[in-house]
Enzyme design. Structure first.
Site, PDB file in Angstrom:
ATOM      1  N   GLY A 230       0.811  -1.028   0.076  1.00  0.00           N
ATOM      2  CA  GLY A 230      -0.165  -0.113  -0.090  1.00  0.00           C
ATOM      3  C   GLY A 230       0.855   1.185  -0.077  1.00  0.00           C
ATOM      4  O   GLY A 230       0.729   2.183   0.683  1.00  0.00           O
ATOM      5  N   HIS A 231       1.740   1.127  -0.665  1.00  0.00           N
ATOM      6  CA  HIS A 231       2.854   2.362  -0.983  1.00  0.00           C
ATOM      7  C   HIS A 231       3.593   2.144  -2.294  1.00  0.00           C
ATOM      8  O   HIS A 231       3.404   0.925  -2.635  1.00  0.00           O
ATOM      9  CB  HIS A 231       3.508   2.631   0.060  1.00  0.00           C
ATOM     10  CG  HIS A 231       4.512   1.657   0.550  1.00  0.00           C
ATOM     11  ND1 HIS A 231       5.585   1.045  -0.368  1.00  0.00           N
ATOM     12  CD2 HIS A 231       4.462   0.413   1.473  1.00  0.00           C
ATOM     13  CE1 HIS A 231       6.039  -0.219   0.368  1.00  0.00           C
ATOM     14  NE2 HIS A 231       5.536  -0.379   1.276  1.00  0.00           N
ATOM     15  N   ALA A 232       4.183   3.254  -2.591  1.00  0.00           N
ATOM     16  CA  ALA A 232       5.185   3.267  -3.794  1.00  0.00           C
ATOM     17  C   ALA A 232       6.561   3.934  -3.387  1.00  0.00           C
ATOM     18  O   ALA A 232       6.538   4.547  -1.983  1.00  0.00           O
ATOM     19  CB  ALA A 232       4.683   4.051  -4.835  1.00  0.00           C
TER      20      ALA A 232
END
Ligand code: TYD
Length: 132
Positions: free
Chosen positions: A49-51
């Site tokens: 749930g991130h980059a």
């Protein structure tokens, strides 16, 4: 590396005593600065749930299986990892979510940099904004 994800074959040395896989030389396009792993992940929970802005990561299902949803801001693709001799190279600025962990699954992550929260984009709208 700011583009598409890649599945990379990790060399396997087969032996009646069991297999051995090794990551060295040019197998992955970065020097490893950090290794971490996810385990005991409940089947109904999800990770990621991130980059990342700069950091590259290479994911391997050392045991069991899980799915990775990759999102470049335009398209989403789901990849299942379930082989210890195949890894997923995630480029910069790619949103990822990990889900459907099997029982006993272990996700090994090789990272191009040390842990730094500044390198994370954890807000999806901010991620989309950064892709414009
Ligand atoms: P998080 O980024 O939410 O994990 P994932 O993306 O795999 O779901 O990290 C969970 C917690 O662990 C968070 O508080 C940050 C911390 N953490 C470290 O301290 N060092 C690390 O190398 C990593 C990956 C996370």
């Amino acid at each position: 590396m700011n583009g598409e994800f890649k599945i990379i074959n990790i060399p396997k040395i087969s032996d009646p005593r069991g297999n051995l896989s090794v990551i060295e030389k040019d197998c992955i396009p970065f020097g490893i600065k950090r290794v971490y792993y996810l385990y005991d992940v409940p089947s109904d929970s999800y990770r990621g749930g991130h980059a990342h802005k700069e950091q590259l990561e290479f994911l391997i299902a050392l045991s069991g299986s899980f799915e990775v949803i990759l999102d470049n801001g335009k398209y989403k693709e789901k990849v299942m990892l379930n082989k210890p001799n195949k890894g997923l190279l995630i480029p910069t600025r790619m949103w990822r979510e990990l889900e459907n962990f099997s029982s006993g699954a272990v996700c090994l992550v090789l990272a191009s940099d040390v842990y730094d929260e500044v390198d994370y984009i954890r807000d999806y709208d901010e991620f989309l904004e950064s892709k414009r």
